[in-house]
Write a protein that holds these residues in place. Structure first.
Motif, mmCIF file in Angstrom:
data_model
loop_
_atom_site.group_PDB
_atom_site.id
_atom_site.type_symbol
_atom_site.label_atom_id
_atom_site.label_comp_id
_atom_site.label_asym_id
_atom_site.label_seq_id
_atom_site.Cartn_x
_atom_site.Cartn_y
_atom_site.Cartn_z
ATOM 1 N N THR A 433 -3.169 0.256 -5.729
ATOM 2 C CA THR A 433 -3.836 0.284 -4.412
ATOM 3 C C THR A 433 -3.838 -1.068 -3.700
ATOM 4 O O THR A 433 -4.383 -1.171 -2.597
ATOM 5 N N THR A 434 -3.259 -2.096 -4.314
ATOM 6 C CA THR A 434 -3.190 -3.410 -3.655
ATOM 7 C C THR A 434 -1.774 -3.951 -3.732
ATOM 8 O O THR A 434 -1.009 -3.619 -4.639
ATOM 9 N N GLU A 435 -1.437 -4.847 -2.748
ATOM 10 C CA GLU A 435 -0.102 -5.452 -2.746
ATOM 11 C C GLU A 435 0.095 -6.321 -3.979
ATOM 12 O O GLU A 435 1.193 -6.386 -4.542
ATOM 13 N N GLU A 436 -0.976 -7.008 -4.406
ATOM 14 C CA GLU A 436 -0.866 -7.898 -5.576
ATOM 15 C C GLU A 436 -0.462 -7.106 -6.825
ATOM 16 O O GLU A 436 0.454 -7.491 -7.557
ATOM 17 N N LEU A 437 -1.151 -5.995 -7.055
ATOM 18 C CA LEU A 437 -0.836 -5.163 -8.217
ATOM 19 C C LEU A 437 0.541 -4.522 -8.045
ATOM 20 O O LEU A 437 1.336 -4.446 -8.988
ATOM 21 N N GLY A 438 0.847 -4.119 -6.831
ATOM 22 C CA GLY A 438 2.149 -3.512 -6.561
ATOM 23 C C GLY A 438 3.287 -4.491 -6.776
ATOM 24 O O GLY A 438 4.349 -4.124 -7.296
ATOM 25 N N ALA A 439 3.077 -5.758 -6.369
ATOM 26 C CA ALA A 439 4.125 -6.768 -6.530
ATOM 27 C C ALA A 439 4.440 -6.982 -8.003
ATOM 28 O O ALA A 439 5.609 -7.166 -8.384
ATOM 29 N N ARG A 440 3.409 -6.975 -8.869
ATOM 30 C CA ARG A 440 3.637 -7.164 -10.297
ATOM 31 C C ARG A 440 4.457 -6.001 -10.871
ATOM 32 O O ARG A 440 5.348 -6.190 -11.693
ATOM 33 N N VAL A 441 4.147 -4.798 -10.423
ATOM 34 C CA VAL A 441 4.872 -3.620 -10.915
ATOM 35 C C VAL A 441 6.333 -3.648 -10.456
ATOM 36 O O VAL A 441 7.256 -3.381 -11.249
ATOM 37 N N ILE A 470 1.329 0.937 0.714
ATOM 38 C CA ILE A 470 0.179 1.448 -0.036
ATOM 39 C C ILE A 470 -0.306 2.724 0.639
ATOM 40 O O ILE A 470 -0.591 2.716 1.847
ATOM 41 N N ALA A 471 -0.381 3.793 -0.137
ATOM 42 C CA ALA A 471 -0.748 5.104 0.423
ATOM 43 C C ALA A 471 -2.189 5.427 0.095
ATOM 44 O O ALA A 471 -2.610 5.333 -1.066
ATOM 45 N N LYS A 472 -2.946 5.760 1.130
ATOM 46 C CA LYS A 472 -4.319 6.239 0.947
ATOM 47 C C LYS A 472 -4.293 7.763 0.934
ATOM 48 O O LYS A 472 -4.006 8.394 1.951
ATOM 49 N N GLY A 473 -4.573 8.324 -0.228
ATOM 50 C CA GLY A 473 -4.521 9.775 -0.354
ATOM 51 C C GLY A 473 -5.462 10.460 0.604
ATOM 52 O O GLY A 473 -6.608 10.039 0.794
ATOM 53 N N GLY A 474 -4.962 11.494 1.261
ATOM 54 C CA GLY A 474 -5.779 12.234 2.222
ATOM 55 C C GLY A 474 -5.627 11.728 3.633
ATOM 56 O O GLY A 474 -6.024 12.407 4.585
ATOM 57 N N GLU A 475 -5.075 10.527 3.804
ATOM 58 C CA GLU A 475 -4.908 9.953 5.147
ATOM 59 C C GLU A 475 -3.434 9.909 5.557
ATOM 60 O O GLU A 475 -3.100 10.187 6.706
ATOM 61 N N ALA A 476 -2.559 9.530 4.625
ATOM 62 C CA ALA A 476 -1.136 9.399 4.943
ATOM 63 C C ALA A 476 -0.394 10.679 4.582
ATOM 64 O O ALA A 476 -0.849 11.466 3.752
ATOM 65 N N ASN A 477 0.778 10.868 5.211
ATOM 66 C CA ASN A 477 1.640 11.980 4.819
ATOM 67 C C ASN A 477 3.010 11.457 4.426
ATOM 68 O O ASN A 477 3.333 10.290 4.663
ATOM 69 N N PHE A 478 3.802 12.287 3.802
ATOM 70 C CA PHE A 478 5.065 11.857 3.219
ATOM 71 C C PHE A 478 5.997 11.260 4.270
ATOM 72 O O PHE A 478 6.605 10.191 4.060
ATOM 73 N N ASP A 479 6.133 11.915 5.406
ATOM 74 C CA ASP A 479 7.076 11.447 6.428
ATOM 75 C C ASP A 479 6.685 10.073 6.957
ATOM 76 O O ASP A 479 7.560 9.209 7.185
#
Length: 505
Positions: A433-441, A470-479
């Motif tokens: 859920t964060t760029e920092e954690l995402g960057a490590r992955v 970063i996708a917020k479930g329930g707010e963003a859609n796939f497209d």
């Protein structure tokens, strides 16, 4: 004609073999008959004895001795039937004959000893009663009655015990009553024996039908792990098929509600137990089976893998209230594996083993719909067209396969990894859920790529340009996520070598 009469008087036109087959039922009836009539005889002779001893009535008091003798014989026969026949069944036929002889002897005694001056009544009554008492072939009682009738006539002619004035009348009456008794006895015995033979034939037919049904049930039961028939009114059940695991779990009770709960607790995976117990709840079963022939529930067993439990309604007619059900459990592991294989084939990209475009996008959409947060990434392989053009399509395929292996190694099993087509890939890493954690992955993925060798291209190192959001479930859609990541991928391509860009709006 003589043969017909003989057959009627001896066998009552009955097949001796069929009678032997029905003998147990016939003996049971005769024992009850002997019990009832010996009791009746005891009561009648006891009353007659009391009357003869207490009343000074001409023609009755002198018969007391005969009544007492008949009473004693009736008591002896009753007790022997009650106490000895259960231990010595073969004694029954002797007691039947003894009872018939006792009744005739009582009649003869009363006729010639106690009241020789009077007209015969009791003996003639015995002529009518005795031949009809027991369900047997009429030979024995026919011969006995003839012997008694001839003895009666011989005593009349050979002695002067009875008055000569009534001799002819008595002989005629004896002949008539004995013949009528024999005829009625043969008819009654024939009717009784026919009933037992008919019941035997019917039981035999039912038995054959029942055996055939059992064979059919056993054949059906072979496809199940267990099979039981349940009486919903009494909660009792009959086990048609089982195995050692179930047998070891069965309590001693014959109560299905208790037994099925114990068995399911012992054989069902704990994660599925609550739903299984709800399915096997007998208090709601009638409502759940209303207007249905069967209901099913799938669960995971401890010993057999995937199983399907099923209740089958047993109804004699469409209108009948449900009284019985068949409960079966079958192993469906093979079916589940086949379904999983077909599903995998339908969802999997044949070259890489990752999800294909349709399956992967559907699963990401499901995560977003269920409000699962995560990181959405899109990347393609740098200069992939050049690899295809210079090294050939087979080399290009090896690069795509190696990239997919690196993806599976760097990300978790519950992350969604898919190949969109060509050299383009999408992934969704949940709970990032964060760029920092995402960057490590992402960096971990890049490091894995760095250490990945492509078959036949040992000096080649895979480089990718990756866009992430970063996708917020329930707010963003796939497209929307795809567009954001695609724009970031375009920015990453401006940087030589492996690079990634996060979408920041």
């Amino acid at each position: 004609m003589f043969t017909e009469i003989k057959s009627f008087l001896v066998n009552a036109h009955m097949n001796p073999q069929e009678l032997r087959a029905s003998q147990e039922a016939i003996d049971s009836r005769n024992r009850r008959t002997l019990n009832a009539f010996s009791l009746l005889s005891m009561a009648a002779f006891a009353a007659a004895t009391a009357a003869a001893l207490s009343a000074d009535i001409n023609g009755i008091s002198q018969k007391a001795t005969g009544y007492i003798a008949a009473l004693v014989l009736s008591i002896v026969i009753f007790l022997a039937n009650k106490l000895l026949v259960p231990r010595f069944p073969q004694l029954l036929h002797s007691l039947e004959f003894a009872f018939e002889c006792a009744l005739y002897a009582a009649g003869m005694f009363l006729t010639f000893v106690n009241s020789p001056e009077q007209l015969t009544i009791t003996l003639f009554g015995m002529y009518l009663i005795v031949p009809q008492l027991f369900a047997t072939r009429p030979f024995r009682v026919t011969v006995l009655t003839i012997v008694v009738a001839l003895s009666f006539i011989a005593l009349y002619y050979g002695t002067d015990i009875k008055p000569a004035a009534i001799r002819m009348q008595e002989i005629v009456n004896s002949t008539i009553f004995s013949c009528v008794g024999i005829f009625l006895g043969c008819c009654v015995k024939k009717a009784l024996l026919e009933r037992f033979v008919f019941e035997h034939r019917e039981n035999l037919a039912n038995s054959k039908e029942r055996k055939m049904q059992l064979l059919q049930w056993k054949s059906m039961a072979n496809i199940y792990i267990s099979m039981a028939q349940v009486d919903m009114d009494t909660d009792e059940f009959t086990m048609m098929r089982t195995n050692q695991f179930i047998q070891d779990s069965l309590p001693t009770e014959k109560n299905f509600t208790v037994c099925v709960k114990k068995v399911m607790e012992a054989t069902t995976d704990p994660d599925y137990l609550e739903e299984v117990l709800a399915f096997t709840d007998m208090t709601t079963l009638k409502d759940r089976l209303k207007d249905k022939n069967t209901i099913t529930h799938e669960f995971l067993g401890k010993h057999f893998g995937w199983c399907r439990a099923r209740f089958i309604a047993v109804k004699d007619s469409e209108e009948e209230i449900l009284h019985r059900v068949i409960y079966v459990v079958e192993n469906i592991n093979e079916q589940k594996n086949r379904e999983a294989h077909l599903t995998s084939m339908a969802e999997t990209d044949a070259m890489t083993g990752l999800f294909n475009r349709q399956a992967g996008s559907t699963k990401i959409k499901e995560k977003l719909f269920n409000k699962v947060d995560g990181m959405f990434c899109l990347f393609d392989i740098d200069k992939f067209k050049q690899v295809n053009d210079t090294l050939g399509h087979q080399a290009g395929d090896e690069v795509i396969i190696a990239t997919a292996k690196a993806l599976r190694k760097a990300f978790r099993d519950n992350d969604i990894l898919m190949r969109l087509g060509g050299d383009e890939f999408v992934l969704f890493a949940k709970d990032i859920t964060t760029e920092e954690l995402g960057a490590r992955v992402i960096q971990r993925f890049f490091n894995t790529l760095e250490n990945t060798q492509v078959k036949g291209l040992e000096d080649y190192r895979i480089s990718v340009s990756l866009g992430a959001t970063i996708a917020k479930g329930g707010e963003a859609n796939f497209d929307e996520l795809y567009k954001q990541a695609d724009a970031c991928t375009y920015e990453s391509k401006k940087v030589p070598g492996k690079s990634f860009t996060f979408y920041r709006g």
